[in-house]
Design a protein around this motif. Structure first.
Motif, PDB file in Angstrom:
ATOM      1  N   THR A   7      23.106 -33.464  45.124  1.00 20.14           N
ATOM      2  CA  THR A   7      22.851 -34.117  43.834  1.00 20.14           C
ATOM      3  C   THR A   7      21.744 -33.409  43.081  1.00 20.14           C
ATOM      4  N   ILE A   8      20.692 -33.022  43.800  1.00 22.53           N
ATOM      5  CA  ILE A   8      19.602 -32.275  43.170  1.00 22.53           C
ATOM      6  C   ILE A   8      20.106 -30.939  42.646  1.00 22.53           C
ATOM      7  N   ALA A   9      20.921 -30.260  43.468  1.00 22.33           N
ATOM      8  CA  ALA A   9      21.454 -28.958  43.055  1.00 22.33           C
ATOM      9  C   ALA A   9      22.331 -29.088  41.810  1.00 22.33           C
ATOM     10  N   ASP A  10      23.066 -30.184  41.710  1.00 23.77           N
ATOM     11  CA  ASP A  10      23.934 -30.382  40.551  1.00 23.77           C
ATOM     12  C   ASP A  10      23.151 -30.626  39.264  1.00 23.77           C
ATOM     13  N   ASN A  11      21.939 -31.142  39.387  1.00 23.35           N
ATOM     14  CA  ASN A  11      21.160 -31.511  38.202  1.00 23.35           C
ATOM     15  C   ASN A  11      19.981 -30.580  37.916  1.00 23.35           C
ATOM     16  N   ILE A  12      19.734 -29.639  38.801  1.00 19.55           N
ATOM     17  CA  ILE A  12      18.528 -28.833  38.673  1.00 19.55           C
ATOM     18  C   ILE A  12      18.523 -27.981  37.402  1.00 19.55           C
ATOM     19  N   ALA A  13      19.697 -27.588  36.936  1.00 25.85           N
ATOM     20  CA  ALA A  13      19.749 -26.771  35.708  1.00 25.85           C
ATOM     21  C   ALA A  13      19.217 -27.554  34.517  1.00 25.85           C
ATOM     22  N   ASP A  14      19.414 -28.866  34.501  1.00 26.75           N
ATOM     23  CA  ASP A  14      18.898 -29.710  33.414  1.00 26.75           C
ATOM     24  C   ASP A  14      17.473 -30.159  33.691  1.00 26.75           C
ATOM     25  N   TRP A  15      17.201 -30.569  34.925  1.00 29.25           N
ATOM     26  CA  TRP A  15      15.889 -31.097  35.268  1.00 29.25           C
ATOM     27  C   TRP A  15      14.815 -30.016  35.334  1.00 29.25           C
ATOM     28  N   GLY A  16      15.173 -28.868  35.881  1.00 29.36           N
ATOM     29  CA  GLY A  16      14.183 -27.831  36.163  1.00 29.36           C
ATOM     30  C   GLY A  16      13.325 -27.443  34.972  1.00 29.36           C
ATOM     31  N   PRO A  17      13.922 -27.007  33.853  1.00 29.99           N
ATOM     32  CA  PRO A  17      13.095 -26.599  32.699  1.00 29.99           C
ATOM     33  C   PRO A  17      12.220 -27.727  32.166  1.00 29.99           C
ATOM     34  N   ARG A  18      12.715 -28.943  32.187  1.00 25.56           N
ATOM     35  CA  ARG A  18      11.931 -30.063  31.660  1.00 25.56           C
ATOM     36  C   ARG A  18      10.778 -30.408  32.594  1.00 25.56           C
ATOM     37  N   LEU A  19      11.034 -30.373  33.902  1.00 27.37           N
ATOM     38  CA  LEU A  19       9.954 -30.632  34.851  1.00 27.37           C
ATOM     39  C   LEU A  19       8.891 -29.543  34.793  1.00 27.37           C
ATOM     40  N   LEU A  20       9.319 -28.304  34.643  1.00 31.12           N
ATOM     41  CA  LEU A  20       8.348 -27.205  34.560  1.00 31.12           C
ATOM     42  C   LEU A  20       7.523 -27.295  33.284  1.00 31.12           C
ATOM     43  N   ALA A  21       8.158 -27.735  32.182  1.00 28.57           N
ATOM     44  CA  ALA A  21       7.395 -27.934  30.943  1.00 28.57           C
ATOM     45  C   ALA A  21       6.344 -29.031  31.134  1.00 28.57           C
ATOM     46  N   GLY A  22       6.722 -30.113  31.813  1.00 29.38           N
ATOM     47  CA  GLY A  22       5.758 -31.169  32.111  1.00 29.38           C
ATOM     48  C   GLY A  22       4.667 -30.687  33.044  1.00 29.38           C
ATOM     49  N   LEU A  23       5.049 -29.834  33.995  1.00 27.70           N
ATOM     50  CA  LEU A  23       4.065 -29.290  34.930  1.00 27.70           C
ATOM     51  C   LEU A  23       3.061 -28.401  34.215  1.00 27.70           C
ATOM     52  N   ARG A  24       3.519 -27.632  33.256  1.00 32.42           N
ATOM     53  CA  ARG A  24       2.597 -26.771  32.502  1.00 32.42           C
ATOM     54  C   ARG A  24       1.589 -27.617  31.727  1.00 32.42           C
ATOM     55  N   LEU A  25       2.056 -28.726  31.154  1.00 31.02           N
ATOM     56  CA  LEU A  25       1.133 -29.582  30.423  1.00 31.02           C
ATOM     57  C   LEU A  25       0.167 -30.280  31.385  1.00 31.02           C
ATOM     58  N   THR A  26       0.667 -30.668  32.550  1.00 25.43           N
ATOM     59  CA  THR A  26      -0.215 -31.238  33.569  1.00 25.43           C
ATOM     60  C   THR A  26      -1.319 -30.254  33.933  1.00 25.43           C
ATOM     61  N   PHE A  27      -0.937 -29.008  34.109  1.00 23.87           N
ATOM     62  CA  PHE A  27      -1.921 -27.981  34.440  1.00 23.87           C
ATOM     63  C   PHE A  27      -2.925 -27.809  33.303  1.00 23.87           C
ATOM     64  N   SER A  28      -2.448 -27.835  32.061  1.00 24.70           N
ATOM     65  CA  SER A  28      -3.340 -27.670  30.911  1.00 24.70           C
ATOM     66  C   SER A  28      -4.339 -28.821  30.813  1.00 24.70           C
ATOM     67  N   VAL A  29      -3.842 -30.052  30.960  1.00 23.11           N
ATOM     68  CA  VAL A  29      -4.722 -31.215  30.895  1.00 23.11           C
ATOM     69  C   VAL A  29      -5.737 -31.179  32.032  1.00 23.11           C
ATOM     70  N   THR A  30      -5.280 -30.799  33.225  1.00 15.39           N
ATOM     71  CA  THR A  30      -6.177 -30.721  34.375  1.00 15.39           C
ATOM     72  C   THR A  30      -7.249 -29.661  34.161  1.00 15.39           C
ATOM     73  N   ALA A  31      -6.827 -28.469  33.741  1.00 12.43           N
ATOM     74  CA  ALA A  31      -7.787 -27.388  33.537  1.00 12.43           C
ATOM     75  C   ALA A  31      -8.772 -27.716  32.414  1.00 12.43           C
ATOM     76  N   GLY A  32      -8.256 -28.245  31.303  1.00 11.30           N
ATOM     77  CA  GLY A  32      -9.135 -28.600  30.201  1.00 11.30           C
ATOM     78  C   GLY A  32     -10.096 -29.709  30.564  1.00 11.30           C
TER      79      GLY A  32
END
Length: 238
Positions: free
Chosen positions: A5-30
């Protein structure tokens, strides 16, 4: 079935989760950088001879540590507009985390400075340095090596607490995960990936902090055996 199920959805979830992760990193670093600078200021004020200045610094630490982070975020994001000050969700989240963690980092710096022999400050002042120069050029560099490990521990804690920013609509990793869960009705799969991403950021930093703590402890034991001033262990956020 779970991994399929994860493999079937990773193409949609992956970019969005990584975008959220980048913002998490930015907020944490700032937030950490702001907290670091504010903590240095607080600790400098706490070393001043004026009782009123020391009281203000101590009052800030007690207040920041005694109020839940979410309450501070709500004050910044929802209450300040009533006073004519409007912050974006990201700015409010970053400043709110910094305001709270500055109090914890100030305690880290206090313990690190206590590990520096008391005569160092007097010697710096007697050489003609100002209190600020003595703090910045003499005391702080010596205290830094005692604070690296607990600073990393607090950084990991701040990373995890950044998830609270989802409650003021910061589109970081947790909020993105909640949106994916609402769309897919697959909470276990989505948040399993989310937990893995948080773990991938926090675990290496925790290992480094633990290794530094052990090294500092061993060095303190060696210094004690040689008759030197033992290293003071620094308390960090749990």
């Amino acid at each position: 079935m779970f991994f399929q199920t994860i493999a079937d959805n990773i193409a949609d979830w992956g970019p969005r989760l990584l975008a959220g992760l980048r913002l998490t990193f930015s907020v944490t670093a700032g937030g950490f950088c702001l907290a670091f600078m504010l903590a240095l200021l607080i600790e400098f004020l706490r070393t001043r001879r004026h009782a009123a200045v020391r009281f203000i610094a101590r009052l800030y630490i007690v207040s920041a540590r005694g109020v839940p982070i979410l309450v501070i975020l709500y004050l910044l994001y929802f209450a300040l507009p009533g006073a004519g000050i409007t912050l974006s969700a990201v700015a409010a989240g970053t400043i709110g985390l910094a305001a709270v963690y500055a109090a914890y980092l100030a305690e880290v710096f206090r313990a690190g400075l206590h590990a520096v022999p008391a005569g160092q400050r007097e010697a710096a002042l007697s050489s003609g340095m100002s209190p600020l120069q003595a703090f910045r050029l003499v005391l702080l560099p010596q205290a830094v090596r005692h604070t690296i490990a607990p600073l990393l521990i607090n950084l990991v804690s701040l990373l995890k607490d950044s998830s609270i920013c989802a409650l003021i609509a910061v589109p970081e990793l947790t909020l993105v995960s909640r949106e994916l869960m609402s769309e897919s009705f697959l909470p276990l799969h989505v948040f399993a990936l989310t937990a893995l991403l948080y773990f991938g950021l926090a675990w290496p930093a925790s290992l480094v902090a633990r290794a530094l703590e052990q090294r500092l402890h061993q060095q303190g034991q060696r210094d004690s055996g040689r008759g030197k001033r033992p290293v003071v262990e620094v308390a960090a956020v749990g």
